[in-house]
Design a protein around this motif. Structure first.
Motif, PDB file in Angstrom:
ATOM      1  N   ASN A  97       0.817  -1.229   0.000  1.00 18.65           N
ATOM      2  CA  ASN A  97       0.000   0.000   0.000  1.00 18.65           C
ATOM      3  C   ASN A  97       0.841   1.266   0.000  1.00 18.65           C
ATOM      4  O   ASN A  97       0.420   2.305   0.490  1.00 18.65           O
ATOM      5  CB  ASN A  97      -0.958   0.016   1.193  1.00 18.65           C
ATOM      6  CG  ASN A  97      -2.084  -0.993   1.039  1.00 18.65           C
ATOM      7  OD1 ASN A  97      -2.485  -1.315  -0.068  1.00 18.65           O
ATOM      8  ND2 ASN A  97      -2.576  -1.503   2.151  1.00 18.65           N
ATOM      9  N   GLN A  98       2.033   1.182  -0.535  1.00 14.44           N
ATOM     10  CA  GLN A  98       2.906   2.367  -0.602  1.00 14.44           C
ATOM     11  C   GLN A  98       2.449   3.268  -1.751  1.00 14.44           C
ATOM     12  O   GLN A  98       2.299   2.832  -2.883  1.00 14.44           O
ATOM     13  CB  GLN A  98       4.362   1.923  -0.833  1.00 14.44           C
ATOM     14  CG  GLN A  98       5.351   3.076  -0.889  1.00 14.44           C
ATOM     15  CD  GLN A  98       6.767   2.589  -1.101  1.00 14.44           C
ATOM     16  OE1 GLN A  98       6.987   1.406  -1.330  1.00 14.44           O
ATOM     17  NE2 GLN A  98       7.724   3.489  -1.029  1.00 14.44           N
ATOM     18  N   GLU A  99       2.238   4.543  -1.442  1.00 14.93           N
ATOM     19  CA  GLU A  99       1.826   5.510  -2.452  1.00 14.93           C
ATOM     20  C   GLU A  99       3.037   6.272  -2.959  1.00 14.93           C
ATOM     21  O   GLU A  99       3.864   6.759  -2.174  1.00 14.93           O
ATOM     22  CB  GLU A  99       0.784   6.480  -1.894  1.00 14.93           C
ATOM     23  CG  GLU A  99      -0.571   5.829  -1.622  1.00 14.93           C
ATOM     24  CD  GLU A  99      -1.643   6.836  -1.283  1.00 14.93           C
ATOM     25  OE1 GLU A  99      -2.819   6.486  -1.371  1.00 14.93           O
ATOM     26  OE2 GLU A  99      -1.279   7.981  -0.931  1.00 14.93           O
ATOM     27  N   VAL A 100       3.121   6.391  -4.305  1.00 19.78           N
ATOM     28  CA  VAL A 100       4.276   7.029  -4.937  1.00 19.78           C
ATOM     29  C   VAL A 100       3.770   7.938  -6.050  1.00 19.78           C
ATOM     30  O   VAL A 100       2.825   7.583  -6.775  1.00 19.78           O
ATOM     31  CB  VAL A 100       5.249   5.976  -5.524  1.00 19.78           C
ATOM     32  CG1 VAL A 100       6.431   6.661  -6.203  1.00 19.78           C
ATOM     33  CG2 VAL A 100       5.742   5.039  -4.441  1.00 19.78           C
ATOM     34  N   LEU A 101       4.395   9.107  -6.177  1.00 23.62           N
ATOM     35  CA  LEU A 101       4.119  10.006  -7.291  1.00 23.62           C
ATOM     36  C   LEU A 101       5.156   9.747  -8.367  1.00 23.62           C
ATOM     37  O   LEU A 101       6.353   9.962  -8.158  1.00 23.62           O
ATOM     38  CB  LEU A 101       4.170  11.465  -6.843  1.00 23.62           C
ATOM     39  CG  LEU A 101       3.961  12.515  -7.953  1.00 23.62           C
ATOM     40  CD1 LEU A 101       2.573  12.382  -8.573  1.00 23.62           C
ATOM     41  CD2 LEU A 101       4.185  13.928  -7.419  1.00 23.62           C
ATOM     42  N   THR A 102       4.717   9.244  -9.511  1.00 23.30           N
ATOM     43  CA  THR A 102       5.629   8.924 -10.600  1.00 23.30           C
ATOM     44  C   THR A 102       5.305   9.771 -11.820  1.00 23.30           C
ATOM     45  O   THR A 102       4.248  10.416 -11.886  1.00 23.30           O
ATOM     46  CB  THR A 102       5.536   7.424 -10.968  1.00 23.30           C
ATOM     47  OG1 THR A 102       6.517   7.117 -11.953  1.00 23.30           O
ATOM     48  CG2 THR A 102       4.161   7.074 -11.502  1.00 23.30           C
ATOM     49  N   GLU A 103       6.214   9.765 -12.770  1.00 21.96           N
ATOM     50  CA  GLU A 103       6.024  10.567 -13.968  1.00 21.96           C
ATOM     51  C   GLU A 103       4.968   9.938 -14.869  1.00 21.96           C
ATOM     52  O   GLU A 103       4.692   8.741 -14.789  1.00 21.96           O
ATOM     53  CB  GLU A 103       7.346  10.692 -14.740  1.00 21.96           C
ATOM     54  CG  GLU A 103       8.428  11.435 -13.969  1.00 21.96           C
ATOM     55  CD  GLU A 103       9.714  11.525 -14.784  1.00 21.96           C
ATOM     56  OE1 GLU A 103       9.747  10.913 -15.879  1.00 21.96           O
ATOM     57  OE2 GLU A 103      10.650  12.194 -14.333  1.00 21.96           O
ATOM     58  N   ASN A 104       4.397  10.792 -15.732  1.00 20.56           N
ATOM     59  CA  ASN A 104       3.423  10.284 -16.689  1.00 20.56           C
ATOM     60  C   ASN A 104       4.080   9.272 -17.617  1.00 20.56           C
ATOM     61  O   ASN A 104       5.206   9.464 -18.070  1.00 20.56           O
ATOM     62  CB  ASN A 104       2.832  11.430 -17.522  1.00 20.56           C
ATOM     63  CG  ASN A 104       1.923  12.305 -16.689  1.00 20.56           C
ATOM     64  OD1 ASN A 104       1.331  11.855 -15.721  1.00 20.56           O
ATOM     65  ND2 ASN A 104       1.815  13.576 -17.059  1.00 20.56           N
ATOM     66  N   ALA A 105       3.351   8.185 -17.888  1.00 22.15           N
ATOM     67  CA  ALA A 105       3.890   7.132 -18.733  1.00 22.15           C
ATOM     68  C   ALA A 105       3.800   7.548 -20.191  1.00 22.15           C
ATOM     69  O   ALA A 105       2.743   7.955 -20.668  1.00 22.15           O
ATOM     70  CB  ALA A 105       3.131   5.833 -18.502  1.00 22.15           C
ATOM     71  N   SER A 146      11.657   1.243 -10.597  1.00 22.14           N
ATOM     72  CA  SER A 146      11.723   2.700 -10.464  1.00 22.14           C
ATOM     73  C   SER A 146      10.338   3.327 -10.423  1.00 22.14           C
ATOM     74  O   SER A 146      10.213   4.545 -10.566  1.00 22.14           O
ATOM     75  CB  SER A 146      12.528   3.299 -11.625  1.00 22.14           C
ATOM     76  OG  SER A 146      13.840   2.759 -11.659  1.00 22.14           O
ATOM     77  N   PHE A 147       9.295   2.484 -10.251  1.00 21.68           N
ATOM     78  CA  PHE A 147       7.904   2.924 -10.199  1.00 21.68           C
ATOM     79  C   PHE A 147       7.429   3.546 -11.508  1.00 21.68           C
ATOM     80  O   PHE A 147       6.461   4.300 -11.529  1.00 21.68           O
ATOM     81  CB  PHE A 147       7.679   3.919  -9.046  1.00 21.68           C
ATOM     82  CG  PHE A 147       8.022   3.367  -7.700  1.00 21.68           C
ATOM     83  CD1 PHE A 147       7.176   2.470  -7.065  1.00 21.68           C
ATOM     84  CD2 PHE A 147       9.218   3.704  -7.072  1.00 21.68           C
ATOM     85  CE1 PHE A 147       7.508   1.952  -5.830  1.00 21.68           C
ATOM     86  CE2 PHE A 147       9.546   3.191  -5.833  1.00 21.68           C
ATOM     87  CZ  PHE A 147       8.692   2.299  -5.213  1.00 21.68           C
ATOM     88  N   GLY A 148       8.115   3.244 -12.589  1.00 21.05           N
ATOM     89  CA  GLY A 148       7.659   3.690 -13.899  1.00 21.05           C
ATOM     90  C   GLY A 148       6.568   2.763 -14.421  1.00 21.05           C
ATOM     91  O   GLY A 148       6.677   1.538 -14.344  1.00 21.05           O
ATOM     92  N   ILE A 149       5.501   3.343 -14.964  1.00 23.21           N
ATOM     93  CA  ILE A 149       4.376   2.550 -15.463  1.00 23.21           C
ATOM     94  C   ILE A 149       4.742   1.960 -16.825  1.00 23.21           C
ATOM     95  O   ILE A 149       5.067   2.694 -17.767  1.00 23.21           O
ATOM     96  CB  ILE A 149       3.107   3.413 -15.572  1.00 23.21           C
ATOM     97  CG1 ILE A 149       2.711   3.940 -14.185  1.00 23.21           C
ATOM     98  CG2 ILE A 149       1.959   2.617 -16.177  1.00 23.21           C
ATOM     99  CD1 ILE A 149       1.521   4.866 -14.206  1.00 23.21           C
ATOM    100  N   GLN A 150       4.689   0.636 -16.926  1.00 26.18           N
ATOM    101  CA  GLN A 150       5.062  -0.057 -18.151  1.00 26.18           C
ATOM    102  C   GLN A 150       3.856  -0.480 -18.981  1.00 26.18           C
ATOM    103  O   GLN A 150       3.938  -0.583 -20.200  1.00 26.18           O
ATOM    104  CB  GLN A 150       5.902  -1.300 -17.808  1.00 26.18           C
ATOM    105  CG  GLN A 150       7.162  -0.981 -17.032  1.00 26.18           C
ATOM    106  CD  GLN A 150       8.095  -0.074 -17.805  1.00 26.18           C
ATOM    107  OE1 GLN A 150       8.334  -0.273 -18.994  1.00 26.18           O
ATOM    108  NE2 GLN A 150       8.626   0.947 -17.138  1.00 26.18           N
ATOM    109  N   ALA A 151       2.732  -0.756 -18.350  1.00 24.47           N
ATOM    110  CA  ALA A 151       1.557  -1.222 -19.092  1.00 24.47           C
ATOM    111  C   ALA A 151       0.311  -1.047 -18.241  1.00 24.47           C
ATOM    112  O   ALA A 151       0.382  -0.982 -17.008  1.00 24.47           O
ATOM    113  CB  ALA A 151       1.717  -2.691 -19.495  1.00 24.47           C
ATOM    114  N   ILE A 152      -0.837  -0.944 -18.917  1.00 28.65           N
ATOM    115  CA  ILE A 152      -2.135  -0.912 -18.248  1.00 28.65           C
ATOM    116  C   ILE A 152      -2.705  -2.326 -18.268  1.00 28.65           C
ATOM    117  O   ILE A 152      -2.789  -2.961 -19.322  1.00 28.65           O
ATOM    118  CB  ILE A 152      -3.099   0.061 -18.942  1.00 28.65           C
ATOM    119  CG1 ILE A 152      -2.521   1.484 -18.942  1.00 28.65           C
ATOM    120  CG2 ILE A 152      -4.464   0.046 -18.258  1.00 28.65           C
ATOM    121  CD1 ILE A 152      -3.370   2.493 -19.688  1.00 28.65           C
ATOM    122  N   LEU A 153      -3.081  -2.840 -17.114  1.00 27.61           N
ATOM    123  CA  LEU A 153      -3.589  -4.205 -16.999  1.00 27.61           C
ATOM    124  C   LEU A 153      -5.112  -4.221 -17.091  1.00 27.61           C
ATOM    125  O   LEU A 153      -5.778  -3.214 -16.842  1.00 27.61           O
ATOM    126  CB  LEU A 153      -3.147  -4.818 -15.666  1.00 27.61           C
ATOM    127  CG  LEU A 153      -1.629  -4.830 -15.397  1.00 27.61           C
ATOM    128  CD1 LEU A 153      -1.347  -5.447 -14.030  1.00 27.61           C
ATOM    129  CD2 LEU A 153      -0.890  -5.594 -16.483  1.00 27.61           C
TER     130      LEU A 153
END
Length: 406
Positions: free
Chosen positions: A96-104, A122-129
């Motif tokens: 449940n860790q919340e992180v602010l990451t860059e737009n994918a 690195s908490f980068g979004i790679q894909a939408i599931l």
């Protein structure tokens, strides 16, 4: 490492100038046979080499895939909580860790709050599931409609009309309810003794409507671990909302909707949590659109009052034991394809079967057919029905109420 096989010795031809034509021809013939033998050995070695190359190529491909897997980092599942102009707030599942990451890049326009995503270290979004849906919920969706129609249900004309008004009409013609100025009923509860036709009514609805039909038993919602039953209920209603118009049928609903007690056991508490989730989902019908619910129970007296209030089940339909007219109609349905003798009077049989349910009348007709087969006849007579009734009377020695038999 295996060595390559040695090549066969190349045949040579030495012709003596002093040879006669016959001797020269014989020498050429022998040389040709040696060339053929060497060629066959070379082709065999070539075929072996090709098979070996194919095996090595497959092994290399497997090692390369394994190497890429070992070099690549694992991805983690998270949920996009908020989509901001300067980033995306994600919550990683598990901690449940919340992180602010860059737009994918490439998927930021498709991403919406609440989507499940795959992230790297690195908490980068790679894909939408895809949305998470319990496979057990998907398995409850009926792909092929049952063959039961309203004509197959005898003695329940009033109940059939109420089910059609409550379930079918709001799905097929919702405009008439808007014209009248009322909200269409959201659910119907069928209650009555076992074998009176409650499940058959639900099957007929599944056959007569074009809506998605989702069937479950109340016991399937009772799970071992905390929150599992509530999650399954939530997934079922989400599945219905994705495929609306839809009908949800809950058989034996008393398994999860019985009266709440002061029991402190974890099992009873989990059942009550599941019921709370069911009540919450049923209250959300107006927002969910074209979804209707049918439930059935043999123990109406066990149900909690909270689930019986209007807005959850707007119609409480009793499905009683059939009267004389109902029994005769049921017998006509179940004997329609039977080769009955001229002496068979269904009205007389209906007189003798007071207290029988529809399921028991169906079994009675089957048992009469079995007596005819035992006598090596293709026609069923009144005596066969009398023998079937006698068998029931001999098996039932309790209080005179007929029992279902095989």
């Amino acid at each position: 490492m295996s060595r390559s096989p040695s090549l066969p010795e190349r045949p040579r031809l030495d012709l003596d100038p002093d040879m006669s034509p016959d001797e020269r021809l014989e020498a050429l013939r022998e040389h040709f046979e040696e060339v053929i033998q060497v060629n066959a050995k070379l082709e065999e070695q070539l075929d072996t080499a090709q098979k070996r190359r194919e095996a090595l190529t497959g092994e290399v491909d497997s090692l390369e895939r394994e190497n890429r897997t070992l070099k690549s980092s694992s991805l983690y599942v998270a949920t996009a909580e908020e989509v901001l102009d300067d980033g995306i707030v994600i919550k990683q599942h598990g901690n449940n860790q919340e992180v602010l990451t860059e737009n994918a890049a490439g998927i930021d326009e498709e991403l919406e709050a609440g989507d499940r995503v795959a992230i790297d270290d690195s908490f980068g979004i790679q894909a939408i599931l895809d949305p998470e849906t319990d496979a057990r919920a998907q398995a409850m969706q009926i792909d092929q409609s049952p063959k039961v129609t309203y004509e197959d249900i005898g003695g329940l004309e009033e109940q059939v009309q109420e089910v059609v008004e409550t379930v079918e009409d709001p799905l097929s013609d919702p405009a008439q309810f808007k014209t009248v100025g009322i909200e269409p009923p959201s659910g119907v509860l069928l209650h009555g003794p076992p074998g009176t036709g409650k499940t058959m009514l639900a099957k007929a609805v599944a056959n007569e409507t074009d809506a998605t039909f989702i069937k479950m038993a109340g016991s399937e919602l009772v799970q071992k671990f905390i929150g599992e039953g509530a999650k399954l209920v939530r997934d079922l209603f989400e599945l219905a909302s994705e495929h609306e118009p839809a009908v949800i049928f809950i058989d034996e609903i008393d398994a999860i909707a019985s009266k709440r007690t002061e029991s402190k056991t974890s099992g009873d508490a989990e059942v009550q949590r599941t019921m709370m989730q069911l009540l919450s989902e049923m209250d959300g019908f107006e927002e969910r659109g074209n979804i209707r619910i049918i439930a059935a129970t043999n123990r109406f007296d066990m149900l909690d009052r909270a689930i019986l209030r209007p807005g959850r089940f707007d119609r409480l339909i009793e499905v009683p034991e059939p009267d004389w007219n109902g029994r005769e109609a049921i017998l006509q349905i179940h004997t329609e394809d039977m080769n009955l003798g001229d002496d068979v009077e269904l009205g007389t049989i209906a007189n003798k079967t007071e207290g029988f349910t529809g399921a028991e009348l169906s079994s009675l007709a089957t048992e009469a057919g079995m007596f005819a087969i035992r006598a090596e006849r293709t026609e069923i007579t009144m005596s066969d029905f009398d023998d079937a009734l006698q068998k029931v009377s001999e098996e039932d020695n309790t209080n005179g109420t007929p029992i279902a038999f095989a």
